[in-house]
Design a protein around this motif. Structure first.
Motif, PDB file in Angstrom:
ATOM      1  N   PHE A  55       0.851  -1.341   0.072  1.00 25.65           N
ATOM      2  CA  PHE A  55       0.017   0.012   0.179  1.00 25.65           C
ATOM      3  C   PHE A  55       0.764   1.308  -0.075  1.00 25.65           C
ATOM      4  O   PHE A  55       0.359   2.252   0.546  1.00 25.65           O
ATOM      5  N   SER A  56       2.141   1.030  -0.504  1.00 22.64           N
ATOM      6  CA  SER A  56       2.929   2.360  -0.281  1.00 22.64           C
ATOM      7  C   SER A  56       2.309   3.566  -1.160  1.00 22.64           C
ATOM      8  O   SER A  56       2.525   4.839  -0.752  1.00 22.64           O
ATOM      9  N   GLU A  57       1.933   3.223  -2.376  1.00 23.53           N
ATOM     10  CA  GLU A  57       1.463   4.466  -3.208  1.00 23.53           C
ATOM     11  C   GLU A  57       0.141   5.047  -2.421  1.00 23.53           C
ATOM     12  O   GLU A  57       0.055   6.438  -2.375  1.00 23.53           O
ATOM     13  N   ARG A  58      -0.632   4.430  -1.954  1.00 23.67           N
ATOM     14  CA  ARG A  58      -1.808   4.749  -1.061  1.00 23.67           C
ATOM     15  C   ARG A  58      -1.282   5.582  -0.006  1.00 23.67           C
ATOM     16  O   ARG A  58      -1.856   6.852   0.326  1.00 23.67           O
ATOM     17  N   ASN A  59      -0.212   5.022   0.710  1.00 25.63           N
ATOM     18  CA  ASN A  59       0.245   5.800   2.021  1.00 25.63           C
ATOM     19  C   ASN A  59       1.253   6.936   1.615  1.00 25.63           C
ATOM     20  O   ASN A  59       1.406   7.450   2.456  1.00 25.63           O
ATOM     21  N   GLY A  60       1.335   7.292   0.353  1.00 27.08           N
ATOM     22  CA  GLY A  60       2.191   8.373  -0.018  1.00 27.08           C
ATOM     23  C   GLY A  60       3.741   8.306  -0.034  1.00 27.08           C
ATOM     24  O   GLY A  60       4.322   9.276   0.115  1.00 27.08           O
ATOM     25  N   ASP A  61       4.321   6.755   0.437  1.00 24.60           N
ATOM     26  CA  ASP A  61       5.672   6.967   0.803  1.00 24.60           C
ATOM     27  C   ASP A  61       6.278   5.902  -0.317  1.00 24.60           C
ATOM     28  O   ASP A  61       7.457   5.474   0.200  1.00 24.60           O
ATOM     29  N   ARG A  62       5.913   5.714  -1.456  1.00 27.94           N
ATOM     30  CA  ARG A  62       6.394   4.824  -2.432  1.00 27.94           C
ATOM     31  C   ARG A  62       7.893   5.021  -2.703  1.00 27.94           C
ATOM     32  O   ARG A  62       8.569   4.375  -2.741  1.00 27.94           O
ATOM     33  N   ASP A  63       8.004   6.410  -3.006  1.00 27.69           N
ATOM     34  CA  ASP A  63       9.220   6.687  -3.570  1.00 27.69           C
ATOM     35  C   ASP A  63      10.279   6.501  -2.504  1.00 27.69           C
ATOM     36  O   ASP A  63      11.414   6.038  -2.667  1.00 27.69           O
ATOM     37  N   ALA A  64       9.829   7.122  -1.320  1.00 30.16           N
ATOM     38  CA  ALA A  64      10.820   6.796  -0.123  1.00 30.16           C
ATOM     39  C   ALA A  64      11.025   5.404   0.001  1.00 30.16           C
ATOM     40  O   ALA A  64      12.325   5.065   0.502  1.00 30.16           O
ATOM     41  N   LEU A  65      10.069   4.616   0.008  1.00 26.58           N
ATOM     42  CA  LEU A  65      10.497   3.378   0.450  1.00 26.58           C
ATOM     43  C   LEU A  65      11.234   2.637  -0.541  1.00 26.58           C
ATOM     44  O   LEU A  65      12.151   1.612  -0.264  1.00 26.58           O
ATOM     45  N   MET A  66      11.230   2.825  -1.975  1.00 27.44           N
ATOM     46  CA  MET A  66      12.003   2.438  -2.934  1.00 27.44           C
ATOM     47  C   MET A  66      13.335   2.751  -2.716  1.00 27.44           C
ATOM     48  O   MET A  66      14.392   2.107  -2.958  1.00 27.44           O
ATOM     49  N   ARG A  67      13.483   3.935  -2.112  1.00 27.31           N
ATOM     50  CA  ARG A  67      14.931   4.318  -2.171  1.00 27.31           C
ATOM     51  C   ARG A  67      15.683   3.790  -0.881  1.00 27.31           C
ATOM     52  O   ARG A  67      16.668   3.123  -0.760  1.00 27.31           O
ATOM     53  N   THR A  68      14.642   3.343   0.319  1.00 26.01           N
ATOM     54  CA  THR A  68      15.196   2.713   1.382  1.00 26.01           C
ATOM     55  C   THR A  68      15.686   1.268   0.892  1.00 26.01           C
ATOM     56  O   THR A  68      16.397   0.772   1.405  1.00 26.01           O
ATOM     57  N   LEU A  69      14.712   0.656   0.054  1.00 25.25           N
ATOM     58  CA  LEU A  69      14.878  -0.693  -0.248  1.00 25.25           C
ATOM     59  C   LEU A  69      16.365  -0.787  -1.089  1.00 25.25           C
ATOM     60  O   LEU A  69      17.168  -1.734  -0.902  1.00 25.25           O
ATOM     61  N   ALA A  70      16.591   0.094  -1.862  1.00 21.57           N
ATOM     62  CA  ALA A  70      17.472   0.357  -2.825  1.00 21.57           C
ATOM     63  C   ALA A  70      18.888   0.350  -1.962  1.00 21.57           C
ATOM     64  O   ALA A  70      20.040  -0.371  -2.217  1.00 21.57           O
ATOM     65  N   ASP A  71      18.931   1.286  -1.028  1.00 25.64           N
ATOM     66  CA  ASP A  71      20.282   1.437  -0.055  1.00 25.64           C
ATOM     67  C   ASP A  71      20.328   0.419   0.821  1.00 25.64           C
ATOM     68  O   ASP A  71      21.768  -0.039   1.120  1.00 25.64           O
ATOM     69  N   ALA A  72      19.297  -0.540   1.170  1.00 28.13           N
ATOM     70  CA  ALA A  72      19.614  -1.612   2.165  1.00 28.13           C
ATOM     71  C   ALA A  72      20.189  -2.770   1.419  1.00 28.13           C
ATOM     72  O   ALA A  72      20.655  -3.865   2.238  1.00 28.13           O
ATOM     73  N   ARG A  73      20.465  -2.877   0.311  1.00 27.63           N
ATOM     74  CA  ARG A  73      21.296  -3.823  -0.565  1.00 27.63           C
ATOM     75  C   ARG A  73      22.783  -3.686  -0.456  1.00 27.63           C
ATOM     76  O   ARG A  73      23.099  -2.339  -0.489  1.00 27.63           O
TER      77      ARG A  73
END
Ligand code: NAP
Length: 263
Positions: free
Chosen positions: A245-263
Motif C-alpha cells: 500500500f505504499s502508493e496509497r500511503n504516499g511513501d512509495r518513492d521513499a520506500l523504494m530508495r530505502t530498499l535500494a540502499d539496504a542492498r
C-alpha cells in the motif's frame, strides 16, 4: 481502510475448501511452496508437488502419503503441457492450482549483460503461470468450484532496484490475477493472489536475508488467513502491507530508495 482481503466476503462466490482439496503445486520443492505443501498435507489435502530437483521431489513424496511429486520445468512449454495433462488424467479430482514456481536474480542494467537473466525471469515467472493456466483453464472451469492461486510479491507494488525484471514479472502477475478473476467471474473459479513480503528462503540468497520474515511465521500467517478468509482475493500478511500500500500511503518513492540502499 480495509485491505482488499478483508473487503471480500461475498458468500455466493466460489472459495477454496479449507481441507480435502487436491492441489497441484509446481514450485513446491523448496521454500514457501514446500512449506505450504507440507501444511496442506498435514491438514488432509492431497498435494501434487512439481519442480525440477528430483532428489527433493523424491524426499517430499516419501514424507507423506498425501504428497505426490512430478518433475516439471516451468520454463519449458512442452513440459507444462505434458505434465499438466498427466496430472489431470491421474488426479481428476484436482481442484486447486497453485502457480508458485519463480526465480529472482539481480540485474545490472548499466550494460546489456542483464538480458539473459531478464529473459529467463520473464519465461519462468510470467510465461510460466500464463502457460500453466492455458493448460488448466478448460479442466478447472468445467468444475463447479475450483481455485487458482497466483504468487506475486510486495515488490510488484514497490520495486527493488536490484531486480527490475523480477519486479516487473510480479507486477504482471498481479495484473493477470485481477483481470483473470474478472473474466472468470461467471465460472466456479476463484482467483487468489499470494503477495509475500521478503521471506527467508533460498530464492535470492544474499547478505540481507536476515531482515526477511522467518519462513515458518510467513507460512503460519498465510494458512491462517486462507482459512479465515476463504473468499479473499489477496493474501496479505502484516509484513507486506507497507510495500503493498505504499502508493496509497504516499511513501512509495521513499520506500523504494530505502530498499535500494539496504542492498
Ligand atoms: N522468498 C521471498 O522473499 C519471496 C517474496 C515474494 C514472492 N516470492 C515468490 O514465492 C515463490 C517461491 O519462492 P521461494 O521464496 O519459496 O524460493 P525457492 O525456495 O527458491 O522456491 C522456488 C521454487 O520454484 C521452483 N522453480 C523455479 N524455477 C522452476 C522451473 N523452471 N520449473 C519448475 N519449478 C521451478 C523451484 O523448484 P526447482 O528448483 O526444484 O525446479 C522451487 O520449488 C516465487 O514465485 C517467488 O517469486 C518469494
Amino acid at each position: 481502510m480495509p485491505s482488499r482481503l478483508e473487503a471480500t466476503t461475498d458468500e455466493t462466490e466460489a472459495h477454496m475448501r479449507t481441507t480435502g482439496s487436491t492441489i497441484f503445486l509446481p514450485g513446491g520443492t523448496s521454500g514457501i511452496g514446500r512449506g505450504l505443501a507440507e501444511r496442506f498435507a498435514a491438514r488432509g489435502d492431497r498435494v501434487i508437488v512439481g519442480g525440477r530437483r528430483q532428489e527433493l521431489l523424491d524426499e517430499l513424496a516419501a514424507s507423506s502419503p498425501l504428497i505426490e511429486a512430478v518433475r516439471i520445468d516451468m520454463s519449458d512449454p512442452a513440459s507444462i503441457r505434458e505434465v499438466s495433462a498427466a496430472v489431470q488424467a491421474r488426479f481428476p479430482e484436482t481442484d486447486v492450482l497453485l502457480a508458485m514456481a519463480g526465480i529472482m536474480r539481480p540485474e545490472d542494467v548499466t550494460t546489456g549483460g542483464f538480458l539473459e537473466t531478464a529473459e529467463a525471469t520473464v519465461t519462468t515467472n510470467l510465461l510460466g503461470p500464463i502457460r500453466l493456466w492455458a493448460a488448466w483453464a478448460a479442466f478447472l472451469t468445467a468444475k463447479e468450484e475450483a481455485t487458482l492461486i497466483t504468487v506475486s510479491s510486495g515488490l510488484a507494488f514497490t520495486p527493488l532496484a536490484l531486480t527490475p525484471t523480477y519486479d516487473a514479472t510480479k507486477s504482471a502477475v498481479h495484473a493477470l490475477s485481477d483481470a483473470w478473476r474478472l473474466q472468470l467471474a461467471g465460472t466456479g473459479m476463484q482467483v487468489v493472489e499470494l503477495v509475500p513480503p521478503a521471506v527467508q528462503t533460498a530464492l535470492m540468497p544474499g547478505p540481507n536475508t536476515a531482515h526477511a520474515m522467518p519462513l515458518a511465521e510467513y507460512l503460519d500467517e498465510t494458512v491462517r488467513l486462507l482459512e479465515a478468509h476463504p473468499d479473499a482475493t489477496e493474501v496479505l500478511v502484516e509484513r507486506v502491507k507497507p510495500l503493498r500500500f505504499s502508493e496509497r500511503n504516499g511513501d512509495r518513492d521513499a520506500l523504494m530508495r530505502t530498499l535500494a540502499d539496504a542492498r
